[in-house]
Design an enzyme around this catalytic site. Sequence first.
Site, PDB file in Angstrom:
ATOM      1  CG  HIS A  76      46.685  36.647  39.910  1.00 53.15           C
ATOM      2  ND1 HIS A  76      45.658  37.138  39.250  1.00 53.15           N
ATOM      3  CD2 HIS A  76      47.055  36.844  40.950  1.00 53.15           C
ATOM      4  CE1 HIS A  76      45.321  37.862  40.514  1.00 53.15           C
ATOM      5  NE2 HIS A  76      45.915  37.379  41.273  1.00 53.15           N
ATOM      6  CB  ALA A  77      51.104  39.009  40.583  1.00 55.69           C
ATOM      7  CG  HIS A  88      50.293  44.463  45.176  1.00 54.28           C
ATOM      8  ND1 HIS A  88      49.353  44.770  45.779  1.00 54.28           N
ATOM      9  CD2 HIS A  88      49.825  42.796  45.317  1.00 54.28           C
ATOM     10  CE1 HIS A  88      48.639  43.948  46.313  1.00 54.28           C
ATOM     11  NE2 HIS A  88      48.824  42.787  45.924  1.00 54.28           N
ATOM     12  CD  GLU A  89      52.590  40.956  44.106  1.00 52.07           C
ATOM     13  OE1 GLU A  89      52.456  39.549  44.871  1.00 52.07           O
ATOM     14  OE2 GLU A  89      50.746  40.645  43.472  1.00 52.07           O
ATOM     15  CG  HIS A  93      52.910  40.647  49.108  1.00 50.58           C
ATOM     16  ND1 HIS A  93      51.793  40.901  50.006  1.00 50.58           N
ATOM     17  CD2 HIS A  93      51.849  40.649  47.783  1.00 50.58           C
ATOM     18  CE1 HIS A  93      50.587  40.483  49.446  1.00 50.58           C
ATOM     19  NE2 HIS A  93      50.837  40.870  47.977  1.00 50.58           N
ATOM     20  CD  GLU A 124      46.899  40.684  49.181  1.00 53.93           C
ATOM     21  OE1 GLU A 124      47.533  42.091  48.458  1.00 53.93           O
ATOM     22  OE2 GLU A 124      47.320  39.541  49.517  1.00 53.93           O
ATOM     23  CE1 TYR A 178      44.864  40.890  47.046  1.00 54.85           C
ATOM     24  CE2 TYR A 178      42.911  39.424  46.998  1.00 54.85           C
ATOM     25  CZ  TYR A 178      43.997  39.499  46.277  1.00 54.85           C
ATOM     26  OH  TYR A 178      45.215  38.457  46.715  1.00 54.85           O
TER      27      TYR A 178
HETATM   28  O1  X8Z Z   1      45.111  39.165  43.601  1.00 54.13           O
HETATM   29  C1  X8Z Z   1      46.523  40.711  43.388  1.00 54.13           C
HETATM   30  C2  X8Z Z   1      47.764  40.463  44.179  1.00 54.13           C
HETATM   31  C3  X8Z Z   1      48.288  39.788  44.498  1.00 54.13           C
HETATM   32  S1  X8Z Z   1      48.047  39.489  45.589  1.00 54.13           S
HETATM   33  C4  X8Z Z   1      48.399  40.499  41.871  1.00 54.13           C
HETATM   34  N1  X8Z Z   1      45.571  41.524  43.572  1.00 54.13           N
HETATM   35  C5  X8Z Z   1      43.663  41.582  43.399  1.00 54.13           C
HETATM   36  C6  X8Z Z   1      43.141  40.701  41.960  1.00 54.13           C
HETATM   37  O2  X8Z Z   1      44.337  40.652  41.281  1.00 54.13           O
HETATM   38  O3  X8Z Z   1      42.234  40.657  42.082  1.00 54.13           O
HETATM   39  C7  X8Z Z   1      45.701  42.959  43.322  1.00 54.13           C
HETATM   40  C8  X8Z Z   1      44.684  44.179  43.722  1.00 54.13           C
HETATM   41  C9  X8Z Z   1      43.618  42.863  43.812  1.00 54.13           C
HETATM   42 ZN    ZN Z   2      48.862  40.917  47.443  1.00 51.75          ZN
END
Ligand code: X8Z
Ligand code: ZN
Length: 577
Positions: free
Chosen positions: A318-319, A348-349, A352, A376, A486
């Site tokens: 997970h990023a 997105h990353e 941050h 975010e 988010y």
């Molecule tokens: O978890 C994330 C990022 C890391 S902060 C990749 N996001 C949420 C998800 O994947 O559920 C970005 C959008 C929503």
């Molecule tokens: Zn994020």
Amino acid sequence: MSSDLPAPASFLRAAEDELLELSIETSRADWVHATYINDDTQSLAAKANARLIATTVRLAKQSMTLRTESLGPEDQRKAKLLRLSLSLVAPSDPKEGEELTRIVAEMQGAYAKGRHVPRGTSEPVDLQALSRILSESRDPVALEDAWTGWHQVGRSMRAPFVRYVELANRGARELGFADTGAMWRSKYDLEPEAFAAEVERLWQQVRPLYQSLHAYARMRLRVTYGPDRIPEKGPIPAQFLGNMWAQSWEGTYPLLAPPESDPGVDLTKILVSRGTSPTELVRYGERFFTSLGLDPLPPSFWERSMLVRPRDREVICHASAWDLDFVDDLRIKMCIEITEEDFHTVHHELGHNFYQRAYSRQPFFFRESAHDGFHEAVGDTASLSVTPEYLARIGLLDTVPDASRDIGLLLHRALEKVAFLPFGLVVDRWRWDVFAGRIAPADYNRTWWEMRQQYQGIRPPAPRGEAEFDPGAKYHVPANVPYMRYFLAHILQFQFHRALARTIGHTGPLHRASIYGSKEAGARLRTMLEMGAHQEWPDALEAVTGERRMDAQGLLDYFAPLQRWLDQQLRDAPKGW
Ligand code: X8Z
Ligand code: ZN
């Protein structure tokens, strides 16, 4: 107050020094665990986190006895943020503290190791491969199999999750919060219930747009999958929406694309045909931010980041973005695939990372975003500037399609951003109720699906019992990451985008505005980023937008042409479920 306690201001300074050092150590343990999962790294990370939490709790409790009237406003804010800095509080009993952090590390490990053997094959595959089936396959049997196969990962988390809720609540109560959910809602410079009301207000602003998109998707999916599988009026079965959690629907775009509109820009195809490497994908993101006048990433970023999935070990794919020393040891951790989705995730990353570096000159307690939705939203704001014109400017597109046929472009964006909104809401509305004891363990899965139906208008492929634990199949639940951020980010990014478009004097449709290369937009953004958490978030919002309230009107303006078009398509087709 006893006289041997240090003066409040020097207490806070000492607390900052102590927590900075411990936080760095904990980040390193977490990084090693996330990029090399085994029993040892799991144990080291759990121990480090337990120590950081225990120290923070001790200092927060002491800070609550300070004579705050003797503090200046800056120190008062520090004391407030100290008490709010944790998203997981362990009970003061050291045994329970370690039990809690061990449970979270184990649940995260279980999630990362989840595998399923797709029907008709013989090899177990991971979440990324199963997600590809969800977005690319049009075979109902394969879709249901991939969906159900992945969701089994939650089962083993049910029992530890119950214990986690119990221990985390005990910890939150020691710090004076009603429960962990109330603690999460307290992080927005508002009373927890006033914050919940703000969220509801924003949701009501965007709900009609979501309902139109949902009705249109249902109508078109019926054409592909048939009336037996997709109901005319009821909730949509989740496996048909192109994503494991039905949280964004761009996988369904080819089925939903407006027949007469431009096919749009297939960024995945462009990137793949050029043989783009993961590092080059990240370079695109970096160049976007440097075009705004921000400094390039440090060399250590390129040496230390994890950009691809290693072959020889388990990692958390997970990023995420990291700042290990709270100055400039910036890194991202991703299992990059060369797709449009990951192109956006990279932005997105990096958002941050650029935020983290911008606020690194603040005192330690303020090295945070204005609120977590801001963190975010930054990278996503950059992504909204990835327009056809921008892609042409950076040489990824030869000709810019004419704006008169942009409904396809807007629909694609809505499938990503508008479809997300109720999901962004539901994860924590469910957890808030769980932490508050309004949902008992025996009802976890039933209530999860009731809420997903209520907000998203979806249902599972087949009835789910209480042996399942479907919330556990979403990363942020086992990992204890609050999720309302988010939802807020999806509102804020359009508010930022609209304001920055004005800054650069853009007059056309909002979805054609790109701040790429604008030092003026960059300077505005930078002012906000550098503030960190020094001031309350309305000040930060004002720095970019001139507004002090979160407002979904930016999002509604952006999608206004699509809303009109959707309602034309729907004519008498039913909305709602
Ligand atoms: O978890 C994330 C990022 C890391 S902060 C990749 N996001 C949420 C998800 O994947 O559920 C970005 C959008 C929503
Ligand atoms: Zn994020």
